[in-house]
Enzyme design. Structure first.
Site, PDB file in Angstrom:
ATOM      1  N   SER A   1       0.539  -1.381   0.146  1.00  0.00           N
ATOM      2  CA  SER A   1       0.162  -0.061  -0.024  1.00  0.00           C
ATOM      3  C   SER A   1       0.636   1.384  -0.162  1.00  0.00           C
ATOM      4  O   SER A   1       2.158   1.557   0.275  1.00  0.00           O
ATOM      5  CB  SER A   1      -1.074   0.307   1.338  1.00  0.00           C
ATOM      6  OG  SER A   1      -1.695  -1.071   1.396  1.00  0.00           O
ATOM      7  N   HIS A   2       0.088   2.719  -0.553  1.00  0.00           N
ATOM      8  CA  HIS A   2       1.494   3.915  -1.185  1.00  0.00           C
ATOM      9  C   HIS A   2       2.015   4.190   0.454  1.00  0.00           C
ATOM     10  O   HIS A   2       2.838   5.354   0.850  1.00  0.00           O
ATOM     11  CB  HIS A   2       0.227   5.070  -0.787  1.00  0.00           C
ATOM     12  CG  HIS A   2       1.383   6.010  -1.872  1.00  0.00           C
ATOM     13  ND1 HIS A   2       2.150   5.602  -2.667  1.00  0.00           N
ATOM     14  CD2 HIS A   2       1.447   7.348  -1.388  1.00  0.00           C
ATOM     15  CE1 HIS A   2       2.610   6.326  -2.714  1.00  0.00           C
ATOM     16  NE2 HIS A   2       2.224   7.180  -2.217  1.00  0.00           N
TER      17      HIS A   2
ATOM     18  N   GLY B   1      10.040  10.540   5.548  1.00  0.00           N
ATOM     19  CA  GLY B   1      10.726  11.384   6.662  1.00  0.00           C
ATOM     20  C   GLY B   1      10.314  11.443   7.771  1.00  0.00           C
ATOM     21  O   GLY B   1      10.901  11.203   8.574  1.00  0.00           O
TER      22      GLY B   1
ATOM     23  N   HIS C   1       3.839  18.812  -3.349  1.00  0.00           N
ATOM     24  CA  HIS C   1       5.044  18.615  -2.501  1.00  0.00           C
ATOM     25  C   HIS C   1       6.223  19.870  -3.021  1.00  0.00           C
ATOM     26  O   HIS C   1       6.277  19.063  -4.362  1.00  0.00           O
ATOM     27  CB  HIS C   1       5.065  17.273  -2.150  1.00  0.00           C
ATOM     28  CG  HIS C   1       6.572  17.055  -1.300  1.00  0.00           C
ATOM     29  ND1 HIS C   1       7.310  17.545  -1.483  1.00  0.00           N
ATOM     30  CD2 HIS C   1       6.213  16.319   0.235  1.00  0.00           C
ATOM     31  CE1 HIS C   1       8.795  17.249  -0.024  1.00  0.00           C
ATOM     32  NE2 HIS C   1       7.351  16.136   0.850  1.00  0.00           N
TER      33      HIS C   1
ATOM     34  N   ARG D   1      15.189  19.254   4.370  1.00  0.00           N
ATOM     35  CA  ARG D   1      15.700  20.111   4.378  1.00  0.00           C
ATOM     36  C   ARG D   1      15.527  20.214   5.611  1.00  0.00           C
ATOM     37  O   ARG D   1      16.480  21.187   6.309  1.00  0.00           O
ATOM     38  CB  ARG D   1      13.774  21.000   3.575  1.00  0.00           C
ATOM     39  CG  ARG D   1      14.423  21.459   2.402  1.00  0.00           C
ATOM     40  CD  ARG D   1      13.542  22.076   1.640  1.00  0.00           C
ATOM     41  NE  ARG D   1      12.373  20.652   1.067  1.00  0.00           N
ATOM     42  CZ  ARG D   1      10.512  20.922   1.561  1.00  0.00           C
ATOM     43  NH1 ARG D   1      10.601  22.244   2.479  1.00  0.00           N
ATOM     44  NH2 ARG D   1      10.140  20.502   1.475  1.00  0.00           N
TER      45      ARG D   1
HETATM   46  C1  LIG Z   1       6.161   9.684  -1.676  1.00  0.00           C
HETATM   47  C2  LIG Z   1       5.600   9.314  -0.323  1.00  0.00           C
HETATM   48  C3  LIG Z   1       5.768  10.066   0.788  1.00  0.00           C
HETATM   49  C4  LIG Z   1       5.512  10.403   1.936  1.00  0.00           C
HETATM   50  N1  LIG Z   1       6.263  10.692   3.112  1.00  0.00           N
HETATM   51  C5  LIG Z   1       5.379  10.550   4.503  1.00  0.00           C
HETATM   52  C6  LIG Z   1       5.878  11.366   5.334  1.00  0.00           C
HETATM   53  O1  LIG Z   1       7.006  11.463   5.917  1.00  0.00           O
HETATM   54  N2  LIG Z   1       4.712  11.352   6.756  1.00  0.00           N
HETATM   55  C7  LIG Z   1       3.847  11.365   6.009  1.00  0.00           C
HETATM   56  O2  LIG Z   1       3.306  12.181   7.481  1.00  0.00           O
HETATM   57  N3  LIG Z   1       3.097  11.336   5.004  1.00  0.00           N
HETATM   58  C8  LIG Z   1       3.712  11.107   4.290  1.00  0.00           C
HETATM   59  N4  LIG Z   1       3.270  10.585   3.373  1.00  0.00           N
HETATM   60  C9  LIG Z   1       2.029  10.745   3.243  1.00  0.00           C
HETATM   61  C10 LIG Z   1       1.481   9.247   3.319  1.00  0.00           C
HETATM   62  O3  LIG Z   1       2.082   8.327   3.379  1.00  0.00           O
HETATM   63  C11 LIG Z   1       0.086   8.966   3.392  1.00  0.00           C
HETATM   64  O4  LIG Z   1      -0.929  10.158   3.717  1.00  0.00           O
HETATM   65  C12 LIG Z   1      -0.709   7.916   3.823  1.00  0.00           C
HETATM   66  O5  LIG Z   1       0.604   7.211   3.886  1.00  0.00           O
HETATM   67  C13 LIG Z   1      -1.941   7.467   3.388  1.00  0.00           C
HETATM   68  O6  LIG Z   1      -2.417   6.290   4.331  1.00  0.00           O
HETATM   69  P1  LIG Z   1      -3.804   5.470   3.896  1.00  0.00           P
HETATM   70  O7  LIG Z   1      -3.846   4.352   4.898  1.00  0.00           O
HETATM   71  O8  LIG Z   1      -5.063   6.688   4.169  1.00  0.00           O
HETATM   72  O9  LIG Z   1      -3.414   5.650   1.990  1.00  0.00           O
HETATM   73  P2  LIG Z   1      -2.653   4.542   1.892  1.00  0.00           P
HETATM   74  O10 LIG Z   1      -1.517   3.725   1.957  1.00  0.00           O
HETATM   75  O11 LIG Z   1      -2.411   5.222   0.051  1.00  0.00           O
HETATM   76  O12 LIG Z   1      -3.379   3.066   1.445  1.00  0.00           O
HETATM   77  C14 LIG Z   1      -4.577   2.596   0.708  1.00  0.00           C
HETATM   78  C15 LIG Z   1      -5.247   1.163   0.749  1.00  0.00           C
HETATM   79  O13 LIG Z   1      -6.933   0.916  -0.513  1.00  0.00           O
HETATM   80  C16 LIG Z   1      -6.526   0.126  -0.898  1.00  0.00           C
HETATM   81  N5  LIG Z   1      -7.663   0.589  -2.142  1.00  0.00           N
HETATM   82  C17 LIG Z   1      -7.370   1.711  -2.636  1.00  0.00           C
HETATM   83  N6  LIG Z   1      -9.124   1.631  -3.598  1.00  0.00           N
HETATM   84  C18 LIG Z   1      -9.493   0.834  -2.958  1.00  0.00           C
HETATM   85  C19 LIG Z   1     -10.907  -0.011  -3.603  1.00  0.00           C
HETATM   86  N7  LIG Z   1     -11.789   0.827  -4.333  1.00  0.00           N
HETATM   87  N8  LIG Z   1     -10.739  -1.033  -2.841  1.00  0.00           N
HETATM   88  C20 LIG Z   1      -9.735  -1.860  -2.353  1.00  0.00           C
HETATM   89  N9  LIG Z   1      -8.903  -1.055  -1.092  1.00  0.00           N
HETATM   90  C21 LIG Z   1      -8.622  -0.019  -2.464  1.00  0.00           C
HETATM   91  C22 LIG Z   1      -5.509   0.154  -1.107  1.00  0.00           C
HETATM   92  O14 LIG Z   1      -4.475  -0.924  -1.935  1.00  0.00           O
HETATM   93  C23 LIG Z   1      -4.396   0.460  -0.380  1.00  0.00           C
HETATM   94  O15 LIG Z   1      -4.212  -1.301   0.611  1.00  0.00           O
HETATM   95  C24 LIG Z   1       4.050  10.398   1.749  1.00  0.00           C
HETATM   96  C25 LIG Z   1       3.042   9.904   1.065  1.00  0.00           C
HETATM   97  C26 LIG Z   1       3.875   9.586  -0.622  1.00  0.00           C
HETATM   98  C27 LIG Z   1       3.133   9.990  -1.756  1.00  0.00           C
END
Ligand SMILES: Cc1cc2nc3c(=O)[nH]c(=O)nc-3n(C[C@H](O)[C@H](O)[C@H](O)COP(=O)(O)OP(=O)(O)OC[C@H]3O[C@@H](n4cnc5c(N)ncnc54)[C@H](O)[C@@H]3O)c2cc1C
Length: 648
Positions: free
Chosen positions: A44-45, A51, A260, A276
């Site tokens: 997952s993302h 950081g 970003h 940074r």
């Molecule tokens: C490169 C990068 C670096 C980052 N670094 C930081 C950091 O250092 N500190 C910080 O605070 N934030 C950071 N962020 C932001 C942070 O990582 C994300 O906002 C956060 O991890 C999102 O978590 P989440 O659980 O909401 O979603 P996600 O981790 O995106 O998980 C979404 C899940 O939903 C599933 N999914 C999606 N659609 C469907 C569907 N229709 N049906 C079933 N499953 C589905 C996917 O498979 C996945 O499992 C970063 C973001 C990026 C892009």
């Protein structure tokens, strides 16, 4: 799970940090929980987060005096007074617990080293003595828009470490995970949500999961910006989109999109703000540190919206470095030294070498701002309960809870996923305990038939229509260039017209591959209309909001307008309607009055209403807009007036 219909207590759509943490809470309360994910949860993302994760532990010298109130202040200022202040306070109070819990789950946090430490602050080398009694505590680094060093980190792989640890808990608790499974529609009767229709991405079949409580935890929708995003290819916003399709559940603040400052040019891969935070700086083509003059106080560590705008302006002024992929600026971290880069910024060290062939200890890194985070999402109350449909919750980046308002601070998202997973997970568990799953299964079978019909209709199309990928690319170009860092009314009008055209094109697009099973083109086609609809809500929301706040910057309305726009945008759009409908609810109970953020412009249109008057109508107004009652009274978790002790 076999068959077309399965039941469970709690269905969590999304296996990232927010979804998994929420499922853990439900399972720990004794409920059966099922997690759906497009990919194995560890991919997952959240895994890409680099950081750090903000929590006011006050463990190192530059964090001395930090506490939940200071964190609350930073978060509200960072949001440009767009946040729900009660939610910001719940978040700031619970973040330290979430970080320590992760240590218990096994996250190998980078630690404080007692004694003399060598740091870079505002471009200067400094030695700071860390107290010996703090040796071994969870370490903290500087990040943008914060008064204290607060970001807890595991080198530059914080998300990776956190997700693996949380996923291990999911495994330990025996929670069912159904990966390569996509929720494609919610099952509801107009007042209660009872699950989702799911498409199995392995074979193209559909099934329904009926649940007492359903949680959307599907992350952000950065991919509506096409290639101009740091987000993974799976961040296509399908969870947000199926909530919008109900026509009942509103999305909040969709025009609030974060860019970003430092992503690699041209790939868009993120280079963490931790660079940074640890003392890296930005240079233009003349090797000038332009942020020193632009933001004398915070320099490179102003909030992301502010830094991105200065960078974009610098490039517009012709001071970017020309490249075949367009202009970029430089990020300089050479002075941090190889040892620092190979320990505290290890992933950056690897990314630079692997993706641009540069050694960041010796060479400059080409960077430019790119879409990064979705502040908008499924609008929920402080319990994470979606407006309008009982039994439906949302957490993490997919939600508009709304602690980020119009600009999220770096490091506040990882904390949000864990804090909201805990807080909302508790409410989900209570909801599941208090409600039975007694409902007409016809609802599920009707939704299932409609989903099967949609897929069959795509496969049945013939002729020479546009390809879904052409439409996707055109959407990305429109979004980045007309709904980007700087926005104007004229460009937004064009964007709305172009997305409208793409929606029409989508109705005539034709697939090249007609396989009903493992067919990525079909899977994408089924998402495309939803992505275009999300893009339209962003563009129209930006068109209507005639002010600048946080990441939403209107060059033709450059001031924040607290007189007319202390409100959250809500948008509803049923799958059958041709146009979205917008409404606005007051931002929330305001405790910290609107003021200067401490960086960026200090000019604004002042609010004329008194805070008392503003706050008086908030609850009724939000209820009128669909807010469902929360377990505790609205405002009861706001630590009113605590900020006065900090600001003097
Ligand atoms: C490169 C990068 C670096 C980052 N670094 C930081 C950091 O250092 N500190 C910080 O605070 N934030 C950071 N962020 C932001 C942070 O990582 C994300 O906002 C956060 O991890 C999102 O978590 P989440 O659980 O909401 O979603 P996600 O981790 O995106 O998980 C979404 C899940 O939903 C599933 N999914 C999606 N659609 C469907 C569907 N229709 N049906 C079933 N499953 C589905 C996917 O498979 C996945 O499992 C970063 C973001 C990026 C892009």
């Amino acid at each position: 799970m076999t068959g077309k219909l399965v039941t469970t207590d709690v269905l969590v759509i999304g296996g990232g940090l927010a979804g998994e943490r929420c499922a853990i809470e439900a399972a720990a309360a004794g409920h059966e929980a099922v997690i759906l994910s497009l990919v194995p949860p560890r991919r997952s993302h959240s895994c890409a987060a680099q950081g750090g994760m903000q929590a006011s532990l006050a463990n190192c010298a530059k964090a001395a005096g930090d506490n939940a109130t200071v964190h609350f202040l930073d978060t509200v200022r960072g949001s440009d007074w767009g946040a729900d202040q009660e939610v910001a306070n719940i978040f700031a109070e619970e973040a330290p617990v979430a970080v320590r819990e992760l240590a218990h789950f096994g996250v190998p946090w980078s630690r404080v080293r007692g004694g003399k430490n060598h740091y870079f602050i505002k471009g200067e080398e400094v030695d700071i003595e860390e107290a010996l009694e703090n040796d071994g505590l969870i370490g903290q680094r500087d990040f943008g828009g914060t008064a204290k060093w607060r970001a807890c980190y595991a080198a530059a792989g914080t998300g990776h470490a956190a997700l693996y640890a949380v996923d291990s808990e999911v495994v330990r608790l025996g929670i069912s995970v159904r990966d390569r499974a996509e929720a494609v529609a919610l099952i509801h009767d107009g007042s209660r949500c009872v699950g989702a229709v799911v498409r199995d991405l392995r074979d193209g079949s559909h099934f329904a999961v009926m649940a007492k409580a359903t949680v959307i935890a599907t992350g952000g929708y950065g991919r509506i910006y096409g290639q101009y995003t740091s987000n993974a290819t799976i961040n296509e916003g399908t969870g947000t989109s199926i909530a919008l399709d109900t026509g009942i559940v509103p999305l909040g603040n969709m025009e609030a999109v974060q860019f970003h400052p430092t992503t690699l040019s041209p790939s868009g891969i993120l280079v963490t703000e931790g660079c940074r935070g640890d003392g890296g700086y930005l240079l233009d083509k003349n090797m000038e540190r332009f942020m020193v003059e632009a933001e004398p106080e915070k320099q490179e560590l102003a909030s992301r919206d502010v830094v991105s705008r200065h960078m974009q302006q610098r490039m517009r002024d012709g001071l970017g470095v020309e490249s075949p992929f367009g202009p970029h600026l430089w990020l300089d971290i050479r002075h941090l030294g190889e040892e620092h880069l190979r320990t505290k910024l290890l992933e950056v060290w690897d990314i630079c070498r692997d993706f641009v062939g540069r050694n960041p200890a010796k060479e400059l890194i080409p960077v430019r701002p790119t879409q990064h985070y979705s502040m908008g999402g499924v609008r929920v109350n402080k319990d994470g309960q979606a407006y309008g449909l009982s039994g439906l919750f949302a957490v993490g980046e997919a939600s508009c809870w709304d602690m980020h308002g119009f600009n999220r601070l770096g490091g506040n998202s990882l904390s949000e996923t864990l804090v909201s997973g805990r807080v909302v997970g508790r409410r989900v568990a209570e909801y599941a305990s208090g409600h039975e799953l007694r409902t007409d299964t016809g609802l599920a079978f009707d939704a299932l038939a409609a989903a099967e019909q949609r897929a069959a209709a795509w496969l049945a199309r013939s002729g020479s229509g546009p390809s879904v990928y052409e439409i996707r690319d055109a959407m990305g170009e429109t979004m980045m260039h007309k709904v980007g860092i700087f926005r104007t009314g004229d460009e937004l009008d064009e964007a709305v017209a172009e997305i409208g055209q793409l929606l029409d094109d989508c109705d005539h697009a034709v697939l090249r591959c007609k396989d009903p099973g493992v067919n990525p083109e079909l899977a994408f086609a089924l998402r495309l209309k939803g992505m275009l609809r999300l893009a339209m809500t962003v563009a129209k929301g930006a068109q209507a909001r005639t002010e600048s706040r946080g990441a939403h910057y209107r060059s033709d309305f450059p001031l924040r307008n607290d007189r007319d726009w202390l409100s959250r945008t809500l948008v509803r759009w049923s799958a059958d309607d041709s146009e979205p409908s917008f409404s606005y609810e007051p931002t929330g109970i305001i405790d910290l009055p609107p003021g200067h953020r401490g960086y960026g412009s200090d000019e604004r249109i002042e609010m004329t209403n008194s805070l008392e008057n503003h706050n008086e109508g908030v609850q009724e107004e939000q209820v009128r807009h669909g807010r469902l009652p929360s377990a505790e009274e609205m405002g009861s978790r706001l630590n009113r007036g605590a900020w006065k002790a900090v600001t003097g």
